[in-house]
Design an enzyme around this catalytic site. Structure first.
Site, PDB file in Angstrom:
ATOM      1  N   ASP A  46     -84.941 -27.495  46.719  1.00 55.10           N
ATOM      2  CA  ASP A  46     -85.879 -26.935  46.285  1.00 55.10           C
ATOM      3  C   ASP A  46     -85.615 -25.680  47.184  1.00 55.10           C
ATOM      4  O   ASP A  46     -84.766 -25.506  48.362  1.00 55.10           O
ATOM      5  CB  ASP A  46     -87.295 -27.289  46.567  1.00 55.10           C
ATOM      6  CG  ASP A  46     -87.354 -27.883  48.080  1.00 55.10           C
ATOM      7  OD1 ASP A  46     -86.487 -27.508  48.805  1.00 55.10           O
ATOM      8  OD2 ASP A  46     -88.741 -28.411  47.699  1.00 55.10           O
ATOM      9  N   LYS A  68     -89.281 -24.134  43.484  1.00 56.78           N
ATOM     10  CA  LYS A  68     -91.021 -23.325  43.561  1.00 56.78           C
ATOM     11  C   LYS A  68     -91.263 -22.770  44.226  1.00 56.78           C
ATOM     12  O   LYS A  68     -90.630 -23.182  45.446  1.00 56.78           O
ATOM     13  CB  LYS A  68     -91.102 -24.666  42.924  1.00 56.78           C
ATOM     14  CG  LYS A  68     -90.640 -25.372  41.703  1.00 56.78           C
ATOM     15  CD  LYS A  68     -92.087 -26.098  40.872  1.00 56.78           C
ATOM     16  CE  LYS A  68     -92.927 -26.466  41.709  1.00 56.78           C
ATOM     17  NZ  LYS A  68     -94.044 -26.823  40.320  1.00 56.78           N
ATOM     18  N   MET A 158    -100.334 -26.582  50.567  1.00 55.88           N
ATOM     19  CA  MET A 158    -100.225 -25.433  49.906  1.00 55.88           C
ATOM     20  C   MET A 158    -101.732 -25.003  49.513  1.00 55.88           C
ATOM     21  O   MET A 158    -101.768 -24.301  48.315  1.00 55.88           O
ATOM     22  CB  MET A 158    -100.148 -26.626  48.154  1.00 55.88           C
ATOM     23  CG  MET A 158     -98.436 -26.790  48.689  1.00 55.88           C
ATOM     24  SD  MET A 158     -98.618 -27.997  46.869  1.00 55.88           S
ATOM     25  CE  MET A 158     -99.620 -28.951  46.610  1.00 55.88           C
TER      26      MET A 158
END
Ligand SMILES: C[S@@+](CC[C@H](N)C(=O)[O-])C[C@H]1O[C@@H](n2cnc3c(N)ncnc32)[C@H](O)[C@@H]1O
Length: 249
Positions: A46, A68, A158
């Protein structure tokens, strides 16, 4: 017609290693993680993997970036089953009958605060810590109640884009407005930034600093220890960005 015989032996079945690459600083990968990375035929990674780590892959290894960013996915989760969701990846591999193993990494949930001078459990201050997603719950599902003010340190992953909503929920849940809180951005990297405040102002302070992701929100008394523990902020004393430099240290 005689059947043609395939003279090539069947290739040995592949194996997937699900490797936690650490919180940011490339030196914080584990020895086993580094060993399997440097032996792999193919590496799927990632955006958060440090380039110094990718440089450790074999020269002939195939490298695929399937990372992402919040709201901006290179490839949809369903088609890659990737990242931050090791359990989902493991389930997908198990369902497909692909042999795999897990190489656990150093989690950012503990390492990032520790590097910023915030021990998530500290005797007399917090007997527990909770790691909580800052994302909205999936559509149609209610968010489970947050832990209360006596239940330990909260570590939100997040959650950078939802700081206001999260802190409003904490106030509703009974967290005192003056509970120490911090946002640590790009932890363990030279770009590390820490913004410290209290539950009622941390969202505005972090937004004012325009902190980039990845970032962690920390809530609890332990944040106050940072005043004594953080000798510096902005870079790890151990961070070196290139293998050449590392050899000389
Ligand atoms: C999908 S989760 C993956 C967490 C990973 N499994 C772990 O245990 O570290 C990604 C979140 O981890 C946090 N994170 C990862 N690396 C970070 C870093 N260097 N600094 C601050 N937060 C980080 C951020 O909250 C980010 O949104």
């Amino acid at each position: 017609m005689p059947k043609e015989h395939n003279t090539h032996p069947a290739p040995a079945p592949g194996r997937v290693h699900l490797v936690g690459a650490g919180p940011g600083d490339p030196e914080l990968i584990t020895l086993r993680g580094m060993r399997v990375l440097s032996a792999a035929d193919a590496v799927v990674h990632d955006f958060m993997v440090h380039p110094d780590l990718l440089a450790q892959a074999r020269k002939d290894a195939q490298i695929f970036c399937v990372g992402k960013h919040a709201g901006r996915h290179t490839i949809e989760q369903d088609s890659i089953n990737v990242f931050g969701r090791g359990g989902e990846e493991a389930l997908a591999l198990a369902a497909a009958g692909i042999p795999f193993d897990v190489v656990p990494g150093v989690t950012s949930a503990v390492a990032v605060p520790a590097n910023a001078g915030i021990p998530v459990t500290h005797r007399g201050m917090a007997r527990a810590f909770h790691v909580i997603t800052g994302h909205n719950p999936p559509e149609g599902q209610a968010a489970p109640p947050l832990p209360g003010p006596d239940e330990g340190t909260l570590v939100f992953l997040m959650g950078l884009r939802r700081l206001e909503a999260i802190t409003a929920q904490l106030l509703n849940r009974g967290w005192p407005a003056n509970t120490p809180a911090a946002v640590v951005s790009q932890g363990t990297l030279p770009e590390q930034q820490t913004v410290v405040g209290i539950v009622s102002d941390i969202a505005a302070k972090a937004v004012a600093q325009n902190l980039p992701s990845p970032a962690i929100l920390l809530v609890g008394e332990v944040v106050s220890l940072r005043a004594q523990l953080a000798r510096h902020d902005g870079s790890s004393p151990f961070f070196t960005s290139s293998p050449e430099k590392r050899e000389g240290t």
